[in-house]
Design a protein around this motif. Structure first.
Motif, PDB file in Angstrom:
ATOM      1  N   ASN A  86      31.472  42.832  43.336  1.00  0.00           N
ATOM      2  CA  ASN A  86      32.673  43.536  42.872  1.00  0.00           C
ATOM      3  C   ASN A  86      33.713  42.485  42.517  1.00  0.00           C
ATOM      4  O   ASN A  86      34.101  41.675  43.374  1.00  0.00           O
ATOM      5  CB  ASN A  86      33.220  44.455  43.972  1.00  0.00           C
ATOM      6  CG  ASN A  86      32.277  45.595  44.252  1.00  0.00           C
ATOM      7  OD1 ASN A  86      32.036  46.423  43.392  1.00  0.00           O
ATOM      8  ND2 ASN A  86      31.732  45.628  45.459  1.00  0.00           N
ATOM      9  N   PHE A  87      34.136  42.476  41.265  1.00  0.00           N
ATOM     10  CA  PHE A  87      35.191  41.579  40.816  1.00  0.00           C
ATOM     11  C   PHE A  87      36.511  42.295  41.088  1.00  0.00           C
ATOM     12  O   PHE A  87      36.762  43.375  40.545  1.00  0.00           O
ATOM     13  CB  PHE A  87      35.018  41.252  39.330  1.00  0.00           C
ATOM     14  CG  PHE A  87      33.700  40.583  39.036  1.00  0.00           C
ATOM     15  CD1 PHE A  87      33.477  39.264  39.389  1.00  0.00           C
ATOM     16  CD2 PHE A  87      32.675  41.286  38.427  1.00  0.00           C
ATOM     17  CE1 PHE A  87      32.259  38.644  39.133  1.00  0.00           C
ATOM     18  CE2 PHE A  87      31.454  40.687  38.157  1.00  0.00           C
ATOM     19  CZ  PHE A  87      31.242  39.361  38.513  1.00  0.00           C
ATOM     20  N   LEU A  88      37.336  41.717  41.930  1.00  0.00           N
ATOM     21  CA  LEU A  88      38.528  42.403  42.425  1.00  0.00           C
ATOM     22  C   LEU A  88      39.805  42.030  41.684  1.00  0.00           C
ATOM     23  O   LEU A  88      40.687  42.864  41.528  1.00  0.00           O
ATOM     24  CB  LEU A  88      38.693  42.113  43.923  1.00  0.00           C
ATOM     25  CG  LEU A  88      37.462  42.478  44.775  1.00  0.00           C
ATOM     26  CD1 LEU A  88      37.648  41.970  46.196  1.00  0.00           C
ATOM     27  CD2 LEU A  88      37.235  43.974  44.735  1.00  0.00           C
ATOM     28  N   ARG A  89      39.904  40.793  41.259  1.00  0.00           N
ATOM     29  CA  ARG A  89      41.080  40.332  40.509  1.00  0.00           C
ATOM     30  C   ARG A  89      40.726  39.050  39.780  1.00  0.00           C
ATOM     31  O   ARG A  89      39.745  38.394  40.120  1.00  0.00           O
ATOM     32  CB  ARG A  89      42.304  40.146  41.402  1.00  0.00           C
ATOM     33  CG  ARG A  89      42.145  39.178  42.535  1.00  0.00           C
ATOM     34  CD  ARG A  89      43.284  39.197  43.558  1.00  0.00           C
ATOM     35  NE  ARG A  89      43.701  40.507  43.989  1.00  0.00           N
ATOM     36  CZ  ARG A  89      43.064  41.285  44.871  1.00  0.00           C
ATOM     37  NH1 ARG A  89      41.967  40.832  45.427  1.00  0.00           N
ATOM     38  NH2 ARG A  89      43.501  42.454  45.202  1.00  0.00           N
ATOM     39  N   LYS A  90      41.535  38.693  38.803  1.00  0.00           N
ATOM     40  CA  LYS A  90      41.283  37.495  38.004  1.00  0.00           C
ATOM     41  C   LYS A  90      41.592  36.240  38.830  1.00  0.00           C
ATOM     42  O   LYS A  90      42.665  36.144  39.425  1.00  0.00           O
ATOM     43  CB  LYS A  90      42.154  37.528  36.747  1.00  0.00           C
ATOM     44  CG  LYS A  90      41.925  36.369  35.802  1.00  0.00           C
ATOM     45  CD  LYS A  90      42.783  36.508  34.558  1.00  0.00           C
ATOM     46  CE  LYS A  90      42.609  35.317  33.647  1.00  0.00           C
ATOM     47  NZ  LYS A  90      43.401  35.447  32.427  1.00  0.00           N
ATOM     48  N   PRO A  91      40.638  35.296  38.857  1.00  0.00           N
ATOM     49  CA  PRO A  91      40.920  34.029  39.552  1.00  0.00           C
ATOM     50  C   PRO A  91      42.042  33.264  38.869  1.00  0.00           C
ATOM     51  O   PRO A  91      42.287  33.425  37.669  1.00  0.00           O
ATOM     52  CB  PRO A  91      39.604  33.260  39.432  1.00  0.00           C
ATOM     53  CG  PRO A  91      38.573  34.288  39.119  1.00  0.00           C
ATOM     54  CD  PRO A  91      39.281  35.364  38.352  1.00  0.00           C
ATOM     55  N   LEU A  92      42.723  32.414  39.630  1.00  0.00           N
ATOM     56  CA  LEU A  92      43.787  31.579  39.082  1.00  0.00           C
ATOM     57  C   LEU A  92      43.216  30.605  38.060  1.00  0.00           C
ATOM     58  O   LEU A  92      42.125  30.058  38.263  1.00  0.00           O
ATOM     59  CB  LEU A  92      44.477  30.791  40.193  1.00  0.00           C
ATOM     60  CG  LEU A  92      45.164  31.596  41.290  1.00  0.00           C
ATOM     61  CD1 LEU A  92      45.595  30.679  42.424  1.00  0.00           C
ATOM     62  CD2 LEU A  92      46.349  32.352  40.719  1.00  0.00           C
ATOM     63  N   ALA A  93      43.929  30.382  36.980  1.00  0.00           N
ATOM     64  CA  ALA A  93      43.480  29.438  35.957  1.00  0.00           C
ATOM     65  C   ALA A  93      43.504  28.024  36.528  1.00  0.00           C
ATOM     66  O   ALA A  93      44.475  27.608  37.146  1.00  0.00           O
ATOM     67  CB  ALA A  93      44.383  29.539  34.729  1.00  0.00           C
ATOM     68  N   GLY A  94      42.422  27.295  36.344  1.00  0.00           N
ATOM     69  CA  GLY A  94      42.369  25.904  36.761  1.00  0.00           C
ATOM     70  C   GLY A  94      42.264  25.676  38.255  1.00  0.00           C
ATOM     71  O   GLY A  94      42.464  24.553  38.717  1.00  0.00           O
ATOM     72  N   ALA A  95      41.975  26.702  39.038  1.00  0.00           N
ATOM     73  CA  ALA A  95      41.886  26.546  40.492  1.00  0.00           C
ATOM     74  C   ALA A  95      40.427  26.600  40.933  1.00  0.00           C
ATOM     75  O   ALA A  95      39.599  27.276  40.325  1.00  0.00           O
ATOM     76  CB  ALA A  95      42.681  27.648  41.185  1.00  0.00           C
ATOM     77  N   ASP A  96      40.131  25.883  42.001  1.00  0.00           N
ATOM     78  CA  ASP A  96      38.792  25.943  42.578  1.00  0.00           C
ATOM     79  C   ASP A  96      38.503  27.347  43.074  1.00  0.00           C
ATOM     80  O   ASP A  96      39.412  28.094  43.440  1.00  0.00           O
ATOM     81  CB  ASP A  96      38.673  24.991  43.772  1.00  0.00           C
ATOM     82  CG  ASP A  96      38.734  23.525  43.390  1.00  0.00           C
ATOM     83  OD1 ASP A  96      38.705  23.206  42.185  1.00  0.00           O
ATOM     84  OD2 ASP A  96      38.803  22.692  44.309  1.00  0.00           O
ATOM     85  N   LEU A  97      37.212  27.687  43.114  1.00  0.00           N
ATOM     86  CA  LEU A  97      36.775  28.919  43.762  1.00  0.00           C
ATOM     87  C   LEU A  97      36.132  28.540  45.099  1.00  0.00           C
ATOM     88  O   LEU A  97      35.360  27.581  45.166  1.00  0.00           O
ATOM     89  CB  LEU A  97      35.746  29.666  42.918  1.00  0.00           C
ATOM     90  CG  LEU A  97      36.269  30.479  41.744  1.00  0.00           C
ATOM     91  CD1 LEU A  97      35.101  31.118  41.000  1.00  0.00           C
ATOM     92  CD2 LEU A  97      37.233  31.542  42.199  1.00  0.00           C
ATOM     93  N   ILE A  98      36.467  29.280  46.126  1.00  0.00           N
ATOM     94  CA  ILE A  98      35.917  29.066  47.457  1.00  0.00           C
ATOM     95  C   ILE A  98      35.063  30.270  47.818  1.00  0.00           C
ATOM     96  O   ILE A  98      35.503  31.420  47.685  1.00  0.00           O
ATOM     97  CB  ILE A  98      37.031  28.910  48.516  1.00  0.00           C
ATOM     98  CG1 ILE A  98      38.053  27.859  48.097  1.00  0.00           C
ATOM     99  CG2 ILE A  98      36.435  28.620  49.895  1.00  0.00           C
ATOM    100  CD1 ILE A  98      37.524  26.476  47.917  1.00  0.00           C
TER     101      ILE A  98
END
Length: 142
Positions: A86-98
Motif C-alpha cells: 500500500n503506497f500511503l504518501r509520496k516520498p520526499l524528493a531526494g531523501a533516502d528510503l528506510i
C-alpha cells in the motif's frame, strides 16, 4: 540471537544475490528483523520526481528476505510467493528510503513478514508516518 548476523547476511547476499544491492543496503538485523536504506538516485525516480513503485517494492522485498534469513539461515532458494503493498504518501524528493522489516510468522514452508517504508534519513526513528506498508509471504524450500 539471529541465525545470521549483519556481516554474515551481507556476505551471503553479495555471493547469492549481488543484484540486490540496487535495492538498498542492510543497516541492521536482529532476530526476525532487518533495516535497510535505499539511497534514492535518478534510476529510482519516475516522471514528476517521485520514487517509483518498483523501487519501493524491491526495497521491501529484499528487507523481508533479509529478516527471514535471520531466522532460517542461508537459504538462497527461499522465494517471494506474495507481495502486497500500500503506497500511503509520496516520498520526499531526494531523501533516502528506510525499510523497517519484521517477520510475523516463520513456519517450515512459509514465512510471512511486513515492512514499513519511511522517507528521510531518520524518519523511522523520528516517528514520521510511513510512505508505504507491505506484507510478504516467502516460500521456504524443503
Amino acid at each position: 540471537m539471529p541465525v545470521l548476523d549483519l556481516q554474515q547476511l551481507n556476505d551471503f547476499l553479495a555471493e547469492h544475490f549481488p543484484q540486490g544491492e540496487q535495492y538498498g543496503a542492510l543497516e541492521s538485523v536482529g532476530p526476525g528483523t532487518a533495516v535497510m536504506r535505499l539511497a534514492v538516485s535518478a534510476q529510482h525516480l519516475r516522471p514528476g520526481g517521485s520514487v517509483s513503485g518498483p523501487a519501493m517494492m524491491g526495497l521491501a522485498d529484499v528487507a523481508v528476505y533479509a529478516a527471514l534469513l535471520t531466522r532460517i539461515g542461508p537459504v538462497p532458494l527461499a522465494v517471494t510467493s506474495n507481495l502486497n503493498i500500500n503506497f500511503l504518501r509520496k516520498p520526499l524528493a531526494g531523501a533516502d528510503l528506510i525499510a523497517d522489516a519484521r517477520m510475523l510468522k516463520v513456519g517450515r514452508m512459509l514465512g510471512v513478514g511486513e515492512v514499513y517504508l519511511y522517507s528521510g534519513a531518520d524518519a523511522a526513528r523520528a516517528g514520521t508516518d510511513p510512505v508505504a506498508h507491505a506484507t510478504l509471504t516467502y516460500a521456504i524450500p524443503q
